[in-house]
Design an enzyme around this catalytic site. Structure first.
Site, mmCIF file in Angstrom:
data_model
loop_
_atom_site.group_PDB
_atom_site.id
_atom_site.type_symbol
_atom_site.label_atom_id
_atom_site.label_comp_id
_atom_site.label_asym_id
_atom_site.label_seq_id
_atom_site.Cartn_x
_atom_site.Cartn_y
_atom_site.Cartn_z
ATOM 1 N N HIS A 154 31.067 40.747 45.221
ATOM 2 C CA HIS A 154 31.275 40.789 46.934
ATOM 3 C C HIS A 154 30.427 40.403 47.741
ATOM 4 O O HIS A 154 30.511 40.241 49.026
ATOM 5 C CB HIS A 154 31.868 42.292 47.356
ATOM 6 C CG HIS A 154 32.831 42.675 46.697
ATOM 7 N ND1 HIS A 154 34.138 42.227 46.965
ATOM 8 C CD2 HIS A 154 33.160 43.957 46.043
ATOM 9 C CE1 HIS A 154 35.002 43.028 46.420
ATOM 10 N NE2 HIS A 154 34.468 43.947 45.663
ATOM 11 N N ASP A 190 38.332 41.476 37.842
ATOM 12 C CA ASP A 190 38.050 42.905 38.645
ATOM 13 C C ASP A 190 39.175 43.251 39.479
ATOM 14 O O ASP A 190 40.082 42.235 40.104
ATOM 15 C CB ASP A 190 36.853 42.789 39.725
ATOM 16 C CG ASP A 190 36.518 44.009 40.193
ATOM 17 O OD1 ASP A 190 35.636 44.834 39.418
ATOM 18 O OD2 ASP A 190 37.146 44.629 41.253
ATOM 19 N N ASP A 279 37.936 48.530 36.505
ATOM 20 C CA ASP A 279 38.620 49.294 37.737
ATOM 21 C C ASP A 279 40.240 48.778 37.625
ATOM 22 O O ASP A 279 40.930 49.450 38.604
ATOM 23 C CB ASP A 279 37.999 48.924 39.126
ATOM 24 C CG ASP A 279 37.763 47.705 39.488
ATOM 25 O OD1 ASP A 279 38.003 46.647 38.678
ATOM 26 O OD2 ASP A 279 37.271 47.444 40.650
#
Length: 334
Positions: A154, A190, A279
């Site tokens: 990010h 992800d 995740d």
């Protein structure tokens, strides 16, 4: 498979983050490292290759900010971790700022990424672990794993967010380019879109970025990762976003990843960086896909089938009790 990690990556330990309108325990906690290490074979400490590879993808002023922010926060009389609260969402221009509150907003895009006293150190060694994995595959290893923590995808060239400060995957991809690989591919799997990686390579054609992630209409980071984002200028066509709905299971995820791998095979890449997030697991506390532990080995075998030298860089995954098994399953697929 060689695994790279430095113990200093564990030092970053904020107490709280701002989430859903209130402060809650920080999800990206050091115990994530313990869970992964317990499930993996011996790790190697990465060589320190200095700041130059980091500055190849990050703005120098931003890196100075990461280094200075905890001190400036303390000098302003503050306690705890530095958290931004004011953001220049329009008209951002290069004005000279000195107050820590202004700097935080200038170099961050959310309030979920506190800057504690060890944020830069941990992120720096996360990037060095990614560099070690990249150089291992450049030296002939079929694949290598960087146990990165904090995650990085990010983080943009001049901003942090999403628990990320330095973009380790981007650092690794750029190192491969600088070593002479003509074109590098980044596959991001992800749960959350890797907006920082996309931004860093947005106008470049020499790094192909493909991401399979939760649809940004419903999930963080919201403003990036839509299917119509394909890059600009020389980078037009070098970005592929494959957003999926909440509740996605293996078959749908695998089809989307297959489309990404087909595009990577066509783009002429000579090496691959995988931003791997666990995740996507069904029990992750902040995500909403439904992959199971055994699914990760199958997904990794598909990736290995492309036949590219591959540096795997760890991103998210917040179900600590299952994290080690999920990572071990993924790596077993190589």
């Amino acid at each position: 498979m060689r695994v790279f990690h430095d113990s200093r990556q564990r030092l970053h330990a904020p107490a709280e983050e701002l989430h859903n309108g209130g402060f809650t325990a920080y999800a990206e906690k050091p115990e994530r490292v313990d869970a992964m290490l317990a499930a993996l074979a011996a790790t190697e400490r990465p060589e320190d290759r200095g700041l130059a590879p980091v500055l190849a993808v990050h703005d120098a002023g931003y890196i100075r900010f990461l280094q200075d922010a905890p001190r400036l926060w303390r000098e302003a009389g503050r306690t705890g971790d530095a958290i931004p609260y004011a953001f220049p969402v329009v008209g951002r221009r290069p004005v000279r700022l000195t107050r820590i509150d202004a700097l935080l907003g200038r170099y961050a895009f959310d309030a979920t990424t506190p800057l504690g006293s060890h944020a830069f150190e941990a992120s720096y060694w996360s990037a060095q672990s990614a560099l070690a994995a990249a150089h291992a595959v450049l030296s002939g290893e079929r694949a290598a794993f960087a146990l990165c923590r904090p995650p990085g995808h990010h983080a943009g060239a001049d901003y942090c967010g999403g628990y990320c400060h330095i973009n380790a995957a981007a650092v690794a991809a750029q190192a491969m380019r600088d070593a002479g690989v003509g074109r590098v591919a980044v596959l991001d799997i992800d749960y959350h879109h890797g907006n920082g990686t996309q931004d860093i390579f947005w106008t470049r054609g020499d790094v192909f970025y493909a991401s399979v992630h939760a649809g940004p209409a419903t999930d963080y980071p919201f403003y990036w990762g839509h299917a119509d984002e394909v890059g600009e200028g020389e980078g037009r066509g070098a970005t592929l976003n494959l957003p999926l709905p909440r509740g996605t299971r293996l078959d749908s995820f695998r089809r989307a990843q297959g489309a990404a791998l087909d595009a990577i095979a066509r783009c002429g890449a000579g090496a691959l960086v995988v931003s791997f997030g666990a995740d996507t697991w069904a029990g992750d506390p902040i995500s909403h896909f439904a992959l199971e532990t055994d699914d990760y080995a199958l997904l990794a075998r598909d990736i290995a089938g492309v036949g590219l030298p591959t540096a795997v860089v760890m991103e998210g995954g917040y179900a600590v009790d299952a994290l080690g098994a999920n990572v071990a399953s993924f790596l077993s697929g190589f």
